[in-house]
Scaffold this motif. Structure first.
Motif, mmCIF file in Angstrom:
data_model
loop_
_atom_site.group_PDB
_atom_site.id
_atom_site.type_symbol
_atom_site.label_atom_id
_atom_site.label_comp_id
_atom_site.label_asym_id
_atom_site.label_seq_id
_atom_site.Cartn_x
_atom_site.Cartn_y
_atom_site.Cartn_z
ATOM 1 N N VAL A 153 -5.812 -4.326 11.271
ATOM 2 C CA VAL A 153 -6.824 -4.907 12.142
ATOM 3 C C VAL A 153 -8.183 -4.593 11.538
ATOM 4 O O VAL A 153 -8.385 -3.537 10.935
ATOM 5 N N ARG A 154 -9.116 -5.533 11.695
ATOM 6 C CA ARG A 154 -10.466 -5.293 11.217
ATOM 7 C C ARG A 154 -11.272 -4.694 12.369
ATOM 8 O O ARG A 154 -11.123 -5.134 13.523
ATOM 9 N N VAL A 155 -12.095 -3.688 12.093
ATOM 10 C CA VAL A 155 -12.893 -3.066 13.161
ATOM 11 C C VAL A 155 -14.373 -3.094 12.774
ATOM 12 O O VAL A 155 -14.704 -3.148 11.592
ATOM 13 N N GLY A 156 -15.228 -3.062 13.778
ATOM 14 C CA GLY A 156 -16.660 -3.059 13.483
ATOM 15 C C GLY A 156 -17.485 -2.727 14.702
ATOM 16 O O GLY A 156 -17.002 -2.788 15.837
ATOM 17 N N ALA A 157 -18.751 -2.352 14.452
ATOM 18 C CA ALA A 157 -19.686 -2.082 15.554
ATOM 19 C C ALA A 157 -20.570 -3.306 15.747
ATOM 20 O O ALA A 157 -21.164 -3.811 14.794
ATOM 21 N N PHE A 158 -20.617 -3.789 16.988
ATOM 22 C CA PHE A 158 -21.425 -4.957 17.332
ATOM 23 C C PHE A 158 -22.209 -4.614 18.600
ATOM 24 O O PHE A 158 -21.828 -5.025 19.702
ATOM 25 N N PRO A 159 -23.291 -3.847 18.465
ATOM 26 C CA PRO A 159 -24.024 -3.428 19.660
ATOM 27 C C PRO A 159 -24.543 -4.629 20.461
ATOM 28 O O PRO A 159 -25.196 -5.509 19.894
ATOM 29 N N ILE A 160 -24.223 -4.658 21.719
ATOM 30 C CA ILE A 160 -24.571 -5.822 22.541
ATOM 31 C C ILE A 160 -26.064 -5.838 22.844
ATOM 32 O O ILE A 160 -26.699 -4.780 22.935
ATOM 33 N N GLY A 161 -26.628 -7.055 22.953
ATOM 34 C CA GLY A 161 -28.061 -7.181 23.242
ATOM 35 C C GLY A 161 -28.313 -8.102 24.418
ATOM 36 O O GLY A 161 -27.383 -8.542 25.096
ATOM 37 N N ILE A 162 -29.581 -8.406 24.646
ATOM 38 C CA ILE A 162 -29.940 -9.298 25.758
ATOM 39 C C ILE A 162 -30.658 -10.529 25.201
ATOM 40 O O ILE A 162 -31.041 -10.565 24.030
ATOM 41 N N ASP A 163 -30.879 -11.507 26.063
ATOM 42 C CA ASP A 163 -31.680 -12.667 25.701
ATOM 43 C C ASP A 163 -33.143 -12.259 25.897
ATOM 44 O O ASP A 163 -33.702 -12.386 26.982
ATOM 45 N N VAL A 164 -33.764 -11.749 24.823
ATOM 46 C CA VAL A 164 -35.089 -11.118 24.934
ATOM 47 C C VAL A 164 -36.141 -12.111 25.423
ATOM 48 O O VAL A 164 -36.882 -11.833 26.378
ATOM 49 N N ASP A 165 -36.195 -13.291 24.794
ATOM 50 C CA ASP A 165 -37.237 -14.239 25.192
ATOM 51 C C ASP A 165 -37.000 -14.740 26.607
ATOM 52 O O ASP A 165 -37.927 -14.856 27.397
ATOM 53 N N GLY A 166 -35.733 -15.024 26.921
ATOM 54 C CA GLY A 166 -35.404 -15.501 28.265
ATOM 55 C C GLY A 166 -35.834 -14.487 29.308
ATOM 56 O O GLY A 166 -36.415 -14.836 30.342
ATOM 57 N N PHE A 167 -35.593 -13.226 29.017
ATOM 58 C CA PHE A 167 -35.923 -12.190 30.001
ATOM 59 C C PHE A 167 -37.450 -11.988 30.092
ATOM 60 O O PHE A 167 -37.992 -11.870 31.185
ATOM 61 N N SER A 168 -38.130 -11.992 28.935
ATOM 62 C CA SER A 168 -39.600 -11.854 28.970
ATOM 63 C C SER A 168 -40.212 -13.039 29.720
ATOM 64 O O SER A 168 -41.160 -12.873 30.482
ATOM 65 N N ILE A 213 -32.038 1.917 47.452
ATOM 66 C CA ILE A 213 -31.614 0.613 47.991
ATOM 67 C C ILE A 213 -30.227 0.286 47.455
ATOM 68 O O ILE A 213 -30.046 0.131 46.243
ATOM 69 N N HIS A 214 -29.279 0.190 48.362
ATOM 70 C CA HIS A 214 -27.890 -0.029 47.963
ATOM 71 C C HIS A 214 -27.591 -1.531 48.018
ATOM 72 O O HIS A 214 -26.887 -2.002 48.906
ATOM 73 N N ARG A 215 -28.169 -2.276 47.097
ATOM 74 C CA ARG A 215 -28.054 -3.739 47.111
ATOM 75 C C ARG A 215 -28.288 -4.305 45.718
ATOM 76 O O ARG A 215 -28.832 -3.637 44.857
ATOM 77 N N ASN A 216 -27.963 -5.583 45.575
ATOM 78 C CA ASN A 216 -28.340 -6.336 44.372
ATOM 79 C C ASN A 216 -29.769 -6.827 44.500
ATOM 80 O O ASN A 216 -30.200 -7.132 45.592
ATOM 81 N N VAL A 217 -30.444 -6.966 43.376
ATOM 82 C CA VAL A 217 -31.745 -7.641 43.395
ATOM 83 C C VAL A 217 -31.559 -8.938 42.634
ATOM 84 O O VAL A 217 -30.864 -8.962 41.610
ATOM 85 N N ALA A 218 -32.160 -10.031 43.133
ATOM 86 C CA ALA A 218 -32.003 -11.318 42.434
ATOM 87 C C ALA A 218 -32.503 -11.170 41.004
ATOM 88 O O ALA A 218 -33.536 -10.543 40.756
ATOM 89 N N ARG A 219 -31.741 -11.752 40.074
ATOM 90 C CA ARG A 219 -32.058 -11.561 38.658
ATOM 91 C C ARG A 219 -33.480 -12.011 38.307
ATOM 92 O O ARG A 219 -34.160 -11.386 37.496
ATOM 93 N N LYS A 220 -33.932 -13.106 38.943
ATOM 94 C CA LYS A 220 -35.272 -13.608 38.600
ATOM 95 C C LYS A 220 -36.374 -12.652 39.063
ATOM 96 O O LYS A 220 -37.520 -12.770 38.637
#
Ligand code: ADQ
Length: 466
Positions: free
Chosen positions: A223-238, A341-348
């Motif tokens: 099996v092939r193995v590797g590190a692929f650190p997950i990221g975010i959608d930087v521009d979308g979030f900014s 606060i024990h709740r979700n906050v809307a992502r936007k």
């Protein structure tokens, strides 16, 4: 071009906000490539009617994504999801052997549900599909698909930490689990440290030998193995931070807390996130640096999570009483030190909240990556950025070296770092933020999914056993 087929325990409707790193990241990567997303609908049946046939897979199309979902029976949910995934694998992979509940019935249900998922997925597959399986719920899925004759390329990504061999060996069927990973063509982890743990496990427990091209040979397969650190959608979030909801949230928080400095925590309510330790560090800050009394406020948002698992309900009452105790001890008529606060906050709204905060406390005891750390950086105003206080035990700490790194078990040390964050001069904040931004930009969610999928596409399916 091959079609992408993503398989994860839970399929999240792309039109709805999700609190949970996997759903957020998978949704963002699938929106870019299109394809099929297969998994559990989130619905539970009381009877056995949810079991068995392929006809029970529901298909719907949302934009360029096709969703294929099926239900679980009450028994499957209890044994596979609550039992094996979240009462065995989650605690052990987060080094919490004390919380693991080994029960042979959980193991049997976990295997059966994986087989059931495989048999429901098989008829939906095309010959050249690239299959990408996500996370600890589905470790044996490829082995089940292979047993049914599937010859597609299949990759697996582990979103949570890979523990060192001795910790892994606490799981009674550890060898079966790790052997199952060799039915994949590519296995991806969050960090080089996770890859090293996996490599050392298979070397010590299965006599694995290294092959060129990051492959490992063991159990008669490679099996092939590797590190692929997950990221975010930087521009979308900014962009969200400067969109209307983001600005409204920012203004509201700045107005409400005009005389205070805000510290923020955003997490699922999970024992791996170190929430009691964080609140205790904040309490220590108020004790050691009294100038913060009546001035600093910690907003801790904790979304409800896995409430049917007992360790989570214990944590919930622990947090209720801890926050109550601090507010009782230090609160004034016009100031409460902790807003819990024990709740979700809307992502936007999240980016506005992040941007209004002077300090983010991201202090898990163990975490595969932690996307909140990256979201906080992306949401900041580069001319007046907040400071990230980050646990050295989060995968994110391997990349985000310009955060203030802390040991969350060291309450006083963490309190000193929080004070340093609160008093950090503007030029240092700007300098650190700039470096952190370039890191999260370079390794964003597009990089994560395309580097994993490119590696998978280039990997030849090799079944040495057959
Ligand atoms: P999680 O343990 O869920 O993810 P994390 O990476 O921090 O942890 O992701 C949480 C996501 O949910 C973030 O996008 C955050 O904004 C959102 N979220 C959390 N609490 C929220 C709330 N109260 N309201 C609204 N949104 C909320 C798992 C692993 C991590 C890994 C990810 C992705 O445990 O280590 O980083 O998968 O691989």
């Amino acid at each position: 071009m091959s079609r992408l087929v993503v398989v994860s325990n839970r399929v999240a409707d792309p039109r709805k906000a999700a609190a949970g790193g996997l759903a957020v990241a998978v949704k963002e990567s699938l929106e870019q490539t299109g394809g099929l997303w297969f998994g559990w609908s989130g619905n539970i049946h009381d009877t056995e009617s949810g079991q068995g046939t392929h006809g029970e897979v529901r298909l719907q199309t949302v934009g360029n994504i096709k969703l294929a979902t099926c239900d679980l029976t009450q028994e499957d949910y209890a044994g596979y999801y609550l039992g094996y995934a979240n009462d065995v694998l989650w605690p052990v992979f987060h080094y919490r052997l004390d919380l693991a509940n080994f029960d042979i019935r959980f193991t049997a249900t976990y295997r059966r549900v994986n087989r059931q998922f495989a048999s429901r997925l098989m008829p939906l597959l095309r010959a050249d599909d690239l299959i990408w399986v996500h996370d600890y719920h589905l470790i044996p899925l490829a082995a089940e698909l292979r047993a049914m004759g599937c010859t597609n390329r299949i990759g697996f990504f582990l979103h949570i930490p890979m523990p060192p061999p001795l910790i892994m060996a606490a799981i009674p069927e550890h060898e079966w689990l790790m052997r199952s990973l060799f039915a994949y063509d590519l296995v991806g982890f969050q960090s080089p440290a996770d890859v090293a743990h996996f490599t050392s496990y298979v070397e010590s427990e299965a006599g694995a030998s290294p092959l060129p091209d990051n492959r490992l040979l063991a159990f008669n397969r490679s099996v092939r193995v590797g590190a692929f650190p997950i990221g975010i959608d930087v521009d979308g979030f900014s962009d969200l931070a400067t969109a209307q909801d983001g600005i409204e949230m920012f203004n509201r928080m700045r107005e409400e807390y005009s005389r205070r400095r805000l510290l923020l925590g955003v997490d699922r309510l999970d024992y791996s996130k170190g929430l009691p330790q964080r609140v205790n560090a904040f309490r220590e800050l108020l004790a050691l640096y009294p100038e913060n009394r009546n001035s600093a406020t910690l907003i801790q948002i904790a979304s409800p999570s896995r409430e049917d698992v007992s360790a989570y309900s214990i944590l919930r009452s622990q947090m209720d009483s801890l926050c109550g105790a601090i507010n009782g001890e230090y609160g004034e008529l016009d100031w409460m030190p902790v807003r819990y606060i024990h709740r979700n906050v809307a992502r936007k709204r999240l980016p506005g909240l992040y941007r209004a905060s002077r300090v983010a406390l991201v202090t898990p005891l163990r975490d595969g990556m932690n996307l909140v750390a990256k979201e906080f950086i992306a949401a900041q105003d580069p001319t007046d950025p907040g400071v990230l206080v980050l646990s050295r035990f989060a995968g994110a700490a391997e990349q985000l070296k310009d955060a203030l790194l802390v040991n969350p078990y060291d309450t006083q040390g963490t309190a000193h770092s929080i004070q340093r964050a609160l008093t950090m001069p503007l030029d240092e904040r700007i300098r650190r933020h700039k470096t952190l931004m370039s890191q999260i930009r370079q390794f964003d969610v597009r990089w994560w999914s395309s580097s994993f999928l490119d590696a998978l596409a280039q990997t030849a399916t090799t079944d040495m056993a057959s």
